[in-house]
Design an enzyme around this catalytic site. Structure first.
Site, PDB file in Angstrom:
ATOM      1  N   HIS A 464       0.824  -1.210   0.000  1.00 54.68           N
ATOM      2  CA  HIS A 464       0.000   0.000   0.000  1.00 54.68           C
ATOM      3  C   HIS A 464       0.859   1.261   0.000  1.00 54.68           C
ATOM      4  CE1 HIS A 464      -3.497   2.550   1.211  1.00 54.68           C
ATOM      5  NE2 HIS A 464      -2.527   3.251   1.779  1.00 54.68           N
ATOM      6  N   GLU A 465       1.752   1.349   0.959  1.00 56.68           N
ATOM      7  CA  GLU A 465       2.571   2.561   1.066  1.00 56.68           C
ATOM      8  C   GLU A 465       3.440   2.741  -0.169  1.00 56.68           C
ATOM      9  OE1 GLU A 465       1.871   4.755   3.145  1.00 56.68           O
ATOM     10  OE2 GLU A 465       0.568   3.494   4.380  1.00 56.68           O
ATOM     11  N   HIS A 468       1.731   4.723  -2.781  1.00 58.07           N
ATOM     12  CA  HIS A 468       1.896   6.179  -2.608  1.00 58.07           C
ATOM     13  C   HIS A 468       3.273   6.605  -3.121  1.00 58.07           C
ATOM     14  CE1 HIS A 468      -1.701   6.862  -0.240  1.00 58.07           C
ATOM     15  NE2 HIS A 468      -1.338   6.044   0.723  1.00 58.07           N
ATOM     16  N   HIS A 471       3.285   6.997  -6.744  1.00 52.19           N
ATOM     17  CA  HIS A 471       2.557   8.214  -7.117  1.00 52.19           C
ATOM     18  C   HIS A 471       3.512   9.419  -7.073  1.00 52.19           C
ATOM     19  CE1 HIS A 471      -1.674  10.265  -6.565  1.00 52.19           C
ATOM     20  NE2 HIS A 471      -1.168  10.491  -7.751  1.00 52.19           N
TER      21      HIS A 471
HETATM   22 ZN   LIG Z   1      -2.458   5.265   2.312  1.00 52.96          ZN
END
Ligand SMILES: [Zn+2]
Length: 674
Positions: A464-465, A468, A471
């Site tokens: 998940h991290e 980011h 991104h």
């Molecule tokens: Zn998050």
């Protein structure tokens, strides 16, 4: 004396902050000079006798505050991941100053007049789409910050902002203190029955560090639920552990929550909105309180029904232990039993397959290579903010250097709970900077010499991290305002959630999930059972999340002037009114330790996770069903969405990938809510 390292741009690769030179005493002077410099830069813009132009006003504004940005990113990371009493003090001093500084810029009438003039004539300025958007967004931000208000109202606004900033810092520091104070101290190892030998040794070590030599200490995570609840066989110990978790911090933070909600309601009214939530969502992709409330209301009933079905299943298993009714402190424990008995999935058996180094390199990095062609080289020559943190250089498929990724994976007492991503340097074509991004997790450190074995949830968090991080790394925008993850909160979780899908893609899982001792691959049958067991926990997970969301919503839809006297009572009433009060499923965060909404920018925005998940589930379906090779889909997702940051309307980016507006069907299916 050596010069303050923040005063000049870093000369290191990628302008990585010069961590080896940074000392605690550098922060405050750098903040002070950074704010003063930016105000001088603003004064130079407004003193310009030339008519306002996009260059001399918007671009100049965008370039301003460089020193402040440099120190702020480093400080925020440091105070979150390795704080000290000195840093806590600096933060308490700086956060109201920053609020004052923000207002000094946004309530500057001369500056706003120039922006307004440009905005009014924007059609004739011949701006490219990203520049036009910069003008529109800046104009909107000034309006939202009160640029149009009269003198007296602006004075009141300044007061509200400064007080809210100070309260937010106090709230966070109270949470940290409450977490330390509320640890559960146990006298004998027997009380820890059910935990692994490693975990028991860890609790003994924890006790030694905290001055309880010879005893055992269970520390608290910042969520209501605690990992040990799934294993502790002694029901009374479970009960005490959960009580410590649910009860922490209320005396200190209850009154602060009440005060913050009142101040936010007042500020919203001042700015022309009926509630803080209305003010917040006006600038999110959701747009209105009604849109958010409608999605939440649609989810509550099916989620509660789902949780009750799960409770019945748990009760069936618990009956064998003489437990008549499933209490909150029983839920995780009997869930594990159901997983073992009904799905033959045992968390303890899984762990050896998830060794950190393997999950990182052969899982997370491997998936980024499959989808985007990236490769990673560790750079031990570069120093990060803590000896535990590791620096990697990221390369494109053709060998072009893209940016730096820093991983800070282990829990420590000086780190706040949870996991997050940060940008130390933001990509921007205007400044010529390339991205330096950071992931912080809280994976417990094993006993010395032992491998770092992760839980299923920790593996998910790592993926998940890293979503980011991608991104931030893929950002290709001109203006810093739009860089990488600078998108609305109800959109920013979407790319990170999408990245979670790689965790269970067969070709990825087979590559990283190998037994650390034997090298044996996790069998496909076991993977299938894990996936089925995942479905089983959805009722609980959705209800605990929705309860926290609706709690946030309740605190921030109160109109100005509504009197709240008791935070716990308010909480209980809010949950009951929303139809989400399930005794055995407490909200993921209770008011007193809900730092997302009282200390870190997610006020009236905790809904963002499920809002983003609508886009996520829809996009995962697109990835799986579009018939293109993975690498090609990855490229489309990168080019049309990740690279765009906030330089265009995020929903337009979504449509450019998936080919239509988002639909809720895939989310409802995934969460078992159809
Ligand atoms: Zn998050």
């Amino acid at each position: 004396m050596t010069e303050n390292p923040f005063f000049r741009p870093s000369t290191l690769d990628y302008e990585l902050p010069p961590f080896a030179e940074i000392r605690e005493e550098h922060y405050l002077p750098a903040y002070e000079r950074g704010m003063a410099e930016q105000l001088a830069e603003i004064a130079a813009i407004t003193a310009d006798r030339a008519l306002p132009t996009f260059e001399n006003t918007l671009v100049a504004l965008e370039r301003s505050g460089e020193l402040l940005r440099r120190v702020d990113v480093v400080f925020r990371n440091q105070s979150s991941s390795d704080t000290t009493d000195v840093l806590d003090e600096v933060e308490a001093k700086v956060s109201p100053l920053l609020a004052v500084h923000h207002d000094a810029i946004h309530l500057d009438r001369a500056l706003f007049a120039r922006i307004e003039e440009l905005y009014r004539t924007r059609a004739g300025l011949g701006l490219d789409p990203e520049s036009l958007r910069l003008l529109e967004r800046r104009y909107g931000a000034f309006e939202r910050s009160g640029a149009r208000l009269g003198e007296a109202e602006q004075a009141r606004l300044r007061g509200l902002n400064a007080e809210l900033a100070a309260l937010g810092t106090t709230f966070q520091q109270n949470v940290n203190a409450a977490n330390r104070a509320a640890v559960l101290v146990l006298d004998s190892a027997a009380e820890l029955a059910g935990l692994s030998e490693d975990a028991i040794a860890g609790a003994a070590e924890n006790a030694r560090v905290l001055g309880h030599e010879g005893k055992y200490v269970l520390s608290l995570q910042n969520t209501s639920g605690q990992p040990a609840l799934a294993q502790l066989t002694d029901r009374s110990v479970r009960e005490r552990l959960l009580a410590a978790s649910l009860g922490r911090g209320i005396e200190q933070n209850g009154p602060i929550a009440i005060r913050m909600a009142a101040l936010r309601a007042e500020r919203a009214e001042l700015l022309g909105h009926p509630s803080h939530a209305a003010y917040v969502v006006a600038d999110e992709t959701a747009g209105t309180v009604e849109a958010v409330s409608a999605l939440l209301a649609r989810l509550v009933g099916p989620a509660v029904a789902n949780a009750r079905r799960e409770a019945a299943e748990l009760a069936r298993v618990a009956a064998a232990d003489g437990v008549e009714e499933i209490a909150a402190h029983d839920w995780a424990y009997y869930s594990e039993k159901v997983r073992r008995e009904s799905f033959q999935v045992d968390a303890a058996v899984l762990r050896p397959y998830f060794e950190l180094e393997r999950v990182l390199r052969d899982g997370v990095f491997f998936a980024a290579n499959l989808a985007y062609g990236l490769s990673f080289t560790e750079r031990p020559d570069l120093t990060a903010h803590h000896p535990d943190a590791r620096v990697f250089e990221v390369f494109e498929e053709d060998g072009t250097a893209l940016g730096l990724f820093i991983g800070d994976f282990h829990a420590r007492a000086s780190k706040r709970g949870g996991a997050w991503m940060d940008s130390l340097v933001e990509q921007s074509e205007l400044t010529g900077q390339r991205p330096v991004v950071l992931n912080t997790l809280n994976i417990p450190r094993p006993a010395p010499g032992e491998p770092v074995l992760m839980s299923w949830d920790e593996v998910r968090t790592l993926f998940h991290e890293f979503g980011h991080a991608l991104h931030g790394l893929f950002s290709r925008v001109r203006y810093p305002l739009f860089s990488g993850t600078a998108v609305p909160r109800d959109f920013v979780e979407f790319p990170s959630q999408v990245n979670e899908m790689w965790m269970v893609r067969p070709e990825v899982l087979a590559n990283y999930a190998r037994h650390h001792g034997t090298g044996e691959v996790l069998s496909p049958e076991l993977v299938e059972r894990i996936t089925a067991a995942e479905g089983f926990g959805q009722g609980f997970r959705t209800v605990e999340y929705l309860a926290a969301t609706l709690l946030d919503w309740a605190w921030h839809t109160v109109p100005k002037g509504e009197e709240i006297t008791d935070a716990e009572e308010f909480e209980a009433r809010a949950l009951a009114a929303a139809g989400i009060a399930v005794d055995a499923v407490p909200p993921r965060y209770r008011t007193a330790y809900f730092q997302h909404i009282f200390a870190s920018g997610y006020s009236a925005a905790y809904y963002a996770y499920i809002w983003s998940e609508v886009l996520d589930a829809d996009t995962v379906q697109w990835f799986e069903g579009n018939g293109r090779p993975v690498r090609e889909s990855g490229e489309v997702f990168r080019r049309e969405l990740l690279a765009r940051g906030f330089s265009r309307d995020p929903l337009e980016s979504f449509r450019a990938v998936v080919g239509r507006a988002p639909e809720t069907g895939p989310l409802l299916a995934r969460r078992g809510l159809l």
